[in-house]
Design an enzyme around this catalytic site. Structure first.
Site, PDB file in Angstrom:
ATOM      1  CE  LYS A 215      -3.220   2.980   0.576  1.00  0.00           C
ATOM      2  NZ  LYS A 215      -4.095   3.354  -0.526  1.00  0.00           N
ATOM      3  CB  CYS A 269      -3.696   8.495   0.153  1.00  0.00           C
ATOM      4  SG  CYS A 269      -5.142   7.805   0.958  1.00  0.00           S
TER       5      CYS A 269
HETATM    6  N1  LIG Z   1      -9.994   8.240   2.105  1.00  0.00           N
HETATM    7  C1  LIG Z   1      -9.336   7.549   1.200  1.00  0.00           C
HETATM    8  O1  LIG Z   1      -9.474   7.786   0.000  1.00  0.00           O
HETATM    9  C2  LIG Z   1      -8.402   6.428   1.600  1.00  0.00           C
HETATM   10  C3  LIG Z   1      -7.926   5.556   0.611  1.00  0.00           C
HETATM   11  C4  LIG Z   1      -7.131   4.497   0.989  1.00  0.00           C
HETATM   12  C5  LIG Z   1      -6.794   4.322   2.324  1.00  0.00           C
HETATM   13  N2  LIG Z   1      -7.253   5.185   3.271  1.00  0.00           N
HETATM   14  C6  LIG Z   1      -6.884   4.943   4.665  1.00  0.00           C
HETATM   15  O2  LIG Z   1      -8.049   4.493   5.369  1.00  0.00           O
HETATM   16  C7  LIG Z   1      -7.960   4.910   6.730  1.00  0.00           C
HETATM   17  C8  LIG Z   1      -9.223   5.669   7.103  1.00  0.00           C
HETATM   18  O3  LIG Z   1      -9.255   6.833   6.303  1.00  0.00           O
HETATM   19  P1  LIG Z   1     -10.589   7.681   6.092  1.00  0.00           P
HETATM   20  O4  LIG Z   1     -10.314   8.594   4.962  1.00  0.00           O
HETATM   21  O5  LIG Z   1     -11.763   6.784   6.049  1.00  0.00           O
HETATM   22  O6  LIG Z   1     -10.611   8.499   7.486  1.00  0.00           O
HETATM   23  P2  LIG Z   1     -11.785   9.426   8.032  1.00  0.00           P
HETATM   24  O7  LIG Z   1     -11.145  10.443   8.868  1.00  0.00           O
HETATM   25  O8  LIG Z   1     -12.690   9.837   6.905  1.00  0.00           O
HETATM   26  O9  LIG Z   1     -12.651   8.449   8.952  1.00  0.00           O
HETATM   27  C9  LIG Z   1     -12.163   7.860  10.092  1.00  0.00           C
HETATM   28  C10 LIG Z   1     -13.321   7.659  11.057  1.00  0.00           C
HETATM   29  O10 LIG Z   1     -12.813   6.920  12.158  1.00  0.00           O
HETATM   30  C11 LIG Z   1     -13.387   7.437  13.351  1.00  0.00           C
HETATM   31  N3  LIG Z   1     -12.544   7.034  14.451  1.00  0.00           N
HETATM   32  C12 LIG Z   1     -11.354   7.548  14.854  1.00  0.00           C
HETATM   33  N4  LIG Z   1     -10.856   6.844  15.876  1.00  0.00           N
HETATM   34  C13 LIG Z   1     -11.754   5.863  16.146  1.00  0.00           C
HETATM   35  C14 LIG Z   1     -11.803   4.817  17.083  1.00  0.00           C
HETATM   36  N5  LIG Z   1     -10.801   4.623  17.965  1.00  0.00           N
HETATM   37  N6  LIG Z   1     -12.883   4.011  17.096  1.00  0.00           N
HETATM   38  C15 LIG Z   1     -13.887   4.194  16.208  1.00  0.00           C
HETATM   39  N7  LIG Z   1     -13.882   5.168  15.290  1.00  0.00           N
HETATM   40  C16 LIG Z   1     -12.829   5.989  15.246  1.00  0.00           C
HETATM   41  C17 LIG Z   1     -13.505   8.914  13.094  1.00  0.00           C
HETATM   42  O11 LIG Z   1     -14.464   9.527  13.927  1.00  0.00           O
HETATM   43  C18 LIG Z   1     -13.898   8.950  11.605  1.00  0.00           C
HETATM   44  O12 LIG Z   1     -15.303   8.957  11.444  1.00  0.00           O
HETATM   45  C19 LIG Z   1      -6.684   5.734   6.857  1.00  0.00           C
HETATM   46  O13 LIG Z   1      -5.640   4.904   7.274  1.00  0.00           O
HETATM   47  C20 LIG Z   1      -6.437   6.181   5.423  1.00  0.00           C
HETATM   48  O14 LIG Z   1      -5.082   6.453   5.190  1.00  0.00           O
HETATM   49  C21 LIG Z   1      -8.065   6.233   2.938  1.00  0.00           C
END
Ligand SMILES: NC(=O)c1ccc[n+]([C@@H]2O[C@H](COP(=O)([O-])OP(=O)(O)OC[C@H]3O[C@@H](n4cnc5c(N)ncnc54)[C@H](O)[C@@H]3O)[C@@H](O)[C@H]2O)c1
Length: 433
Positions: A215, A269
């Site tokens: 990744k 990312c």
């Molecule tokens: N957004 C993208 O396009 C994308 C693509 C690939 C990978 N990722 C990865 O996916 C992961 C999540 O990213 P995202 O964009 O969905 O983040 P985000 O910030 O949109 O969502 C994360 C959610 O997790 C919640 N949260 C935080 N701590 C928590 C806990 N301890 N228990 C329960 N809920 C909790 C937050 O309130 C939030 O709603 C990251 O590692 C990111 O790098 C994101």
């Protein structure tokens, strides 16, 4: 969990990745509990609504909530499969912060039982899945955890990263190939059986550390290649060349495919994940580190060019087109467009107007700058200078007739037919000085 019964699933973190994932799993007929620390997020989803912008997600979430397949809570409950999709940011020194992942581990530990599968989807530095495993082992000494027992473990733990494109998340969640890395091969097989329920792309199993690195490598690859394009654009600006023309011509070579420059690299990312590799092997990563520097430096280059342009036209009304980190989305995290526009707003105040169809209001840093939000029609009717920072479709389709008289600084190359480009203006200024 018997293979013929649909597993109960708990998705931890209901953001851009977790919510679509939860909805797609629910659509496959599994009962899903979405867990989030935000009461607001939980309440929104339980009303069948969504708190993020993503194509077709509203209808899907509404449907699966109405059918009783998806519900949200701040309280954990037992499940058969746990999917963790919480944030993994970096700190001020670019060191990865896996505290959210470990916090999610602490949340689910009390309800884990024999047969459960725990899958980490958050983008994570190499070794994080094993750290999660060690945490679960410490919190639940009654459970045999994989890699730390000679017997058949009670639970399975795997890493499966996301490679979806915002704006196409639902489609890509099901159609992209997936790398599934188990802490042990048995863990990988258990996770594979789960993903096969809703993924149509090919699912390839590997070990957890390789999947974690895969990744990071994917995003570092993009960052390095965009850095090449951005460096070319800075060189071209210095030499008075049109970088888009140069790239168009160079890409006619059968083995050359230069990416598009922009105002920098944003999002959480590509602008973040390469640092996880650099942090893991600082001495061995001069190229990846330099690429980050080039892409961050591009933002400052754009600010300097835009400032010079506005200073040369003190009476002009200026529109910055876009704040999002990429086209057609409402995500403003780590956005170079937002950085550039806010710097201009702070320096030139009410001379600056912001067009961002995906923002209901301007972000906090625009408060008290004097800059105002207008729509694209107002910008085309009233502004003299257009600074294109995001390639939203709504900007791309503006016909030449409506912008031919404007002075345009197009950092995305969306209007190759623009006659009065900033490059010519700069050349004129150079000649005059
Ligand atoms: N957004 C993208 O396009 C994308 C693509 C690939 C990978 N990722 C990865 O996916 C992961 C999540 O990213 P995202 O964009 O969905 O983040 P985000 O910030 O949109 O969502 C994360 C959610 O997790 C919640 N949260 C935080 N701590 C928590 C806990 N301890 N228990 C329960 N809920 C909790 C937050 O309130 C939030 O709603 C990251 O590692 C990111 O790098 C994101």
């Amino acid at each position: 969990m018997k293979s013929d019964t649909k597993p109960a699933v708990c998705v931890v973190g209901l953001g851009y990745i977790g919510l679509p994932t939860a909805a797609v799993i629910a659509r496959a007929g599994c009962k899903v509990l979405g867990l989030d620390v935000s009461q607001k997020v939980v309440d929104t989803i339980n009303r069948g609504e969504i708190h993020i912008e993503e194509v077709d997600l509203d209808g899907l979430v509404h449907g699966v909530v109405a059918r009783g397949l998806l519900s949200a809570s701040t309280e954990v409950a037992p499940a058969d499969v746990f999917v963790i999709a919480v944030p993994t940011p970096f700190d001020k020194d670019h060191a990865p912060d896996i505290s959210y992942v470990l916090s999610a581990g602490r949340t689910i530990a009390p309800v884990l039982k024999q047969g459960d599968v725990v899958i980490l989807e958050s983008t994570s530095p190499v070794g994080t899945t094993e750290q999660l495993r060690d945490l679960l082992a410490e919190l639940r000494p009654d459970l045999k955890v994989p890699g730390r027992t000679a017997e058949i473990p009670d639970i399975s733990i795997a890493y499966c990263p996301e490679r979806v494109l915002p704006g196409r998340i639902l489609e890509e969640l099901t159609n992209n190939d997936r790398s599934i890395g188990g802490v042990t091969p048995r863990c990988a097989r258990k996770a594979l059986a789960f993903y096969k329920r809703f993924v149509r792309g090919e699912c390839v199993t590997t070990d957890a550390r390789s999947a974690e690195m895969t990744k990071l490598v994917e995003n570092a690859y993009r960052d390095v290649n965009i850095a090449f394009a951005n460096e070319l654009s800075i060189v071209s600006d210095t030499m008075g060349l049109d970088v888009w023309e140069v790239i168009r011509l160079a890409n006619r070579h059968p083995r050359v495919n230069i990416l598009s420059p922009g105002p920098g690299v944003g999002g959480h990312c590509i602008a973040v994940d390469p640092w996880f590799i650099v942090h893991g092997a600082p001495e061995q990563t001069p190229l990846i580190r330099t690429a980050r520097g080039v892409n961050d430096g591009k933002m400052h280059h754009v600010v300097a060019r835009a400032e010079a342009l506005v200073e040369a036209h003190p009476k002009a009304k200026v529109a910055c087109l876009g704040l999002a980190f990429k086209a057609n989305i409402d995500d403003f995290r780590e956005s170079p467009a937002r950085f550039v526009a806010s710097r201009l707003a702070r320096k030139f105040g009410s001379q600056i107007h912001i067009v961002e169809p995906y923002a209901a209001q301007l972000p906090i840093e625009f408060t008290d700058t004097g800059a105002t939000q207008i729509d694209i029609d107002d910008a085309l009717e009233t502004c003299d200078i257009l600074i294109v920072l995001v390639d939203h479709d709504v900007f791309r389709v503006v016909p030449l007739a409506e912008r031919a008289e404007k002075l345009v600084y197009d950092t995305r190359g969306i209007w190759p037919d623009q006659p009065q480009a900033v490059r010519e203006q700069e050349a004129a200024l150079r000649l005059a000085s």
